[in-house]
Design a protein around this motif. Sequence first.
Motif, PDB file in Angstrom:
ATOM      1  N   VAL A 336       3.447 -49.646  26.550  1.00 50.37           N
ATOM      2  CA  VAL A 336       3.308 -48.234  26.187  1.00 50.37           C
ATOM      3  C   VAL A 336       2.517 -48.093  24.889  1.00 50.37           C
ATOM      4  O   VAL A 336       1.598 -47.270  24.786  1.00 50.37           O
ATOM      5  N   ALA A 337       2.841 -48.912  23.880  1.00 47.15           N
ATOM      6  CA  ALA A 337       2.113 -48.862  22.611  1.00 47.15           C
ATOM      7  C   ALA A 337       0.661 -49.267  22.798  1.00 47.15           C
ATOM      8  O   ALA A 337      -0.263 -48.620  22.279  1.00 47.15           O
ATOM      9  N   GLY A 338       0.453 -50.341  23.573  1.00 48.78           N
ATOM     10  CA  GLY A 338      -0.901 -50.841  23.762  1.00 48.78           C
ATOM     11  C   GLY A 338      -1.788 -49.844  24.486  1.00 48.78           C
ATOM     12  O   GLY A 338      -2.923 -49.593  24.076  1.00 48.78           O
ATOM     13  N   LEU A 339      -1.269 -49.264  25.554  1.00 49.83           N
ATOM     14  CA  LEU A 339      -2.083 -48.335  26.325  1.00 49.83           C
ATOM     15  C   LEU A 339      -2.316 -47.027  25.580  1.00 49.83           C
ATOM     16  O   LEU A 339      -3.356 -46.377  25.752  1.00 49.83           O
ATOM     17  N   THR A 340      -1.367 -46.625  24.725  1.00 46.55           N
ATOM     18  CA  THR A 340      -1.559 -45.422  23.913  1.00 46.55           C
ATOM     19  C   THR A 340      -2.775 -45.568  23.006  1.00 46.55           C
ATOM     20  O   THR A 340      -3.631 -44.673  22.925  1.00 46.55           O
ATOM     21  N   SER A 341      -2.879 -46.707  22.334  1.00 44.17           N
ATOM     22  CA  SER A 341      -4.005 -46.904  21.422  1.00 44.17           C
ATOM     23  C   SER A 341      -5.330 -47.011  22.175  1.00 44.17           C
ATOM     24  O   SER A 341      -6.373 -46.578  21.681  1.00 44.17           O
ATOM     25  N   VAL A 342      -5.297 -47.571  23.391  1.00 47.20           N
ATOM     26  CA  VAL A 342      -6.525 -47.666  24.186  1.00 47.20           C
ATOM     27  C   VAL A 342      -7.068 -46.265  24.495  1.00 47.20           C
ATOM     28  O   VAL A 342      -8.253 -45.983  24.318  1.00 47.20           O
ATOM     29  N   ILE A 343      -6.174 -45.384  24.961  1.00 48.66           N
ATOM     30  CA  ILE A 343      -6.602 -44.024  25.305  1.00 48.66           C
ATOM     31  C   ILE A 343      -7.162 -43.314  24.073  1.00 48.66           C
ATOM     32  O   ILE A 343      -8.212 -42.663  24.133  1.00 48.66           O
ATOM     33  N   LEU A 344      -6.477 -43.446  22.940  1.00 44.96           N
ATOM     34  CA  LEU A 344      -6.904 -42.758  21.724  1.00 44.96           C
ATOM     35  C   LEU A 344      -8.296 -43.205  21.282  1.00 44.96           C
ATOM     36  O   LEU A 344      -9.166 -42.379  20.985  1.00 44.96           O
ATOM     37  N   VAL A 345      -8.529 -44.515  21.255  1.00 45.44           N
ATOM     38  CA  VAL A 345      -9.832 -45.010  20.796  1.00 45.44           C
ATOM     39  C   VAL A 345     -10.926 -44.625  21.775  1.00 45.44           C
ATOM     40  O   VAL A 345     -12.057 -44.301  21.375  1.00 45.44           O
ATOM     41  N   GLN A 346     -10.623 -44.627  23.074  1.00 41.93           N
ATOM     42  CA  GLN A 346     -11.639 -44.223  24.039  1.00 41.93           C
ATOM     43  C   GLN A 346     -12.028 -42.752  23.868  1.00 41.93           C
ATOM     44  O   GLN A 346     -13.207 -42.395  23.977  1.00 41.93           O
ATOM     45  N   LEU A 347     -11.058 -41.893  23.588  1.00 43.30           N
ATOM     46  CA  LEU A 347     -11.370 -40.483  23.355  1.00 43.30           C
ATOM     47  C   LEU A 347     -12.186 -40.296  22.074  1.00 43.30           C
ATOM     48  O   LEU A 347     -13.094 -39.467  22.018  1.00 43.30           O
ATOM     49  N   VAL A 348     -11.868 -41.076  21.038  1.00 45.54           N
ATOM     50  CA  VAL A 348     -12.665 -41.036  19.809  1.00 45.54           C
ATOM     51  C   VAL A 348     -14.108 -41.469  20.102  1.00 45.54           C
ATOM     52  O   VAL A 348     -15.074 -40.832  19.666  1.00 45.54           O
ATOM     53  N   ALA A 349     -14.261 -42.549  20.879  1.00 44.16           N
ATOM     54  CA  ALA A 349     -15.601 -43.059  21.180  1.00 44.16           C
ATOM     55  C   ALA A 349     -16.412 -42.073  22.010  1.00 44.16           C
ATOM     56  O   ALA A 349     -17.612 -41.886  21.776  1.00 44.16           O
ATOM     57  N   ILE A 350     -15.770 -41.437  22.993  1.00 43.08           N
ATOM     58  CA  ILE A 350     -16.479 -40.452  23.816  1.00 43.08           C
ATOM     59  C   ILE A 350     -17.049 -39.334  22.946  1.00 43.08           C
ATOM     60  O   ILE A 350     -18.188 -38.893  23.129  1.00 43.08           O
ATOM     61  N   GLY A 351     -16.256 -38.877  21.965  1.00 42.60           N
ATOM     62  CA  GLY A 351     -16.726 -37.827  21.074  1.00 42.60           C
ATOM     63  C   GLY A 351     -17.964 -38.229  20.308  1.00 42.60           C
ATOM     64  O   GLY A 351     -18.906 -37.437  20.147  1.00 42.60           O
ATOM     65  N   ARG A 352     -18.012 -39.488  19.844  1.00 45.46           N
ATOM     66  CA  ARG A 352     -19.167 -39.939  19.055  1.00 45.46           C
ATOM     67  C   ARG A 352     -20.404 -40.119  19.929  1.00 45.46           C
ATOM     68  O   ARG A 352     -21.528 -39.842  19.500  1.00 45.46           O
ATOM     69  N   ILE A 353     -20.224 -40.589  21.154  1.00 46.15           N
ATOM     70  CA  ILE A 353     -21.365 -40.737  22.057  1.00 46.15           C
ATOM     71  C   ILE A 353     -21.939 -39.359  22.395  1.00 46.15           C
ATOM     72  O   ILE A 353     -23.156 -39.136  22.340  1.00 46.15           O
ATOM     73  N   GLY A 354     -21.049 -38.426  22.742  1.00 44.30           N
ATOM     74  CA  GLY A 354     -21.507 -37.067  23.044  1.00 44.30           C
ATOM     75  C   GLY A 354     -22.194 -36.420  21.850  1.00 44.30           C
ATOM     76  O   GLY A 354     -23.195 -35.704  22.001  1.00 44.30           O
ATOM     77  N   TYR A 355     -21.661 -36.665  20.641  1.00 42.85           N
ATOM     78  CA  TYR A 355     -22.259 -36.127  19.417  1.00 42.85           C
ATOM     79  C   TYR A 355     -23.684 -36.641  19.237  1.00 42.85           C
ATOM     80  O   TYR A 355     -24.609 -35.875  18.919  1.00 42.85           O
ATOM     81  N   ALA A 356     -23.886 -37.951  19.449  1.00 40.47           N
ATOM     82  CA  ALA A 356     -25.217 -38.533  19.269  1.00 40.47           C
ATOM     83  C   ALA A 356     -26.202 -37.968  20.287  1.00 40.47           C
ATOM     84  O   ALA A 356     -27.354 -37.664  19.951  1.00 40.47           O
TER      85      ALA A 356
END
Length: 488
Positions: A336-356
């Motif tokens: 549960v802890a591991g998958l939570t952090s995976v989802i969070l970082v992926q959402l952060v990364a999507i935002g930066r790719i879309g921003y660029a």
Amino acid sequence: MSAVSVLRTKPIQDVIAQSTAEEGGQGRRLRRKLGPFDLMGFGVGIVIGTGIFTLTGLEARDSAGPAVIVSFAVAGVVALLAALCYAELASSVPTAGSAYTYAYATMGEVVAWIIGWDLLLEFALGAAVVARGWSGYLAELFGLPTAWFGEEGSVVNVGAIAIVALLGLVATVGIQQSARITNVLVVVKVAICVFIVAAGLFFITADNLTPFVPPTQEPPAGESGLAQPLTQVLFGLEPSVFGIAGVLSAAAVVFFAYTGFEAVANLGEETRRPGRDLPLGLLGTLGLSAVLYVGVSFVVVGMVPYTEIDRGAPIAAAFNAVGATWAGALVAIAAVAGLTSVILVQLVAIGRIGYAIARDGLIPPKIGEIHPRWGTPYRVTLLMTVLVALLAGFLPLSALADLVSIGALFAFVIVSVAVPLLRRTRPELKRPFRVPLSPVLPVVSALACVYLMLNLSVETWLRFLAWLLLGVIIYAAYGHRRNRLARR
């Protein structure tokens, strides 16, 4: 649409100016608040997740046997080669967008758009798949109804939607909040992964490790045709599983476990000292993750015969099989802890790719606007959060995990090729980190990624090409004429 226009490149000085100017990206810029341990936390946060808790058992049982250990090692070496290339480019051109921006500066606009479109697919599908896995582990831990939290028999996965919505808000509010939460979750799951390896060593039986590479077999009925690896189709080989081919095929699939480390490169504009911190974050992430993956896979196949490994929860089931049922709860907590952090970082990364991409005008610039208070690309982050929540809630995406692998491998090919290209076109560019033995290692990295791509199934290739075709249509209809370089 001329060949010259679609292959126009973005000047490096423009990339650097955008990432260092006091005012950038629709009047505001991302804020530099991250250090090397924050970057490593984000990297380990996204890499240590689904792969270690599910793919270990799936590929050991279906493709590689105990040699899944080698599959993880091979995938780790290929990922490390790609990480070296990422480290040079990220330290030289610390910018949001990572592979998308590197391609724009070296290979041309249409290639950049395709790779940016590919990255959006990789992170969106990856987050959705992991969200469904998170929901399933939560149901197992607390006995929640599978109709709302399970993978089988559910119309809408409420748990997956809820976790995506919650973490999307965290990713939108600020990078420091995301970093703090990620770092805490990473400490928890790394500690439990170390515990799994240390405790599991006492239950390993040598007989379970033989034969280490099971002999080649025919695949189960119904798993030939489009489910075959592309290499078998291209070279006219009989469909098979296990053997050396099975080990390499498993390596291509478990590469999914390493995907996402490029999220670290997407944080270049938010890193305090990118020339030093980005290489440390990238290489530290891959080194630690590879050691944990190989260690956990060794323990799992050593505790239980590979033919009896549970497909859904291999680690917890392995401890249950040897009588250590008390470890099951710890494994579920780690998942549960591991998958939570995976989802969070992926959402952060999507935002930066879309921003660029929005900053360059290939999609409407308003989408990538930075929030005046939070300092994040809030519109694109919220937009992608809604999309991921819908995917996670209504589509069983476990079968599409291979799409994440092929998307990441495609991005790694582009990055590997970009290193020698940029050295040739911009030899004077300051490079705080340099790939050793260039251009040999970048070429080896690109070829290794292509080879793993060829070991993925035919149906995965068809889905991937369909997504890229959709991206080309969008580029021709909007981005080609409306982007910054075209207007200039």
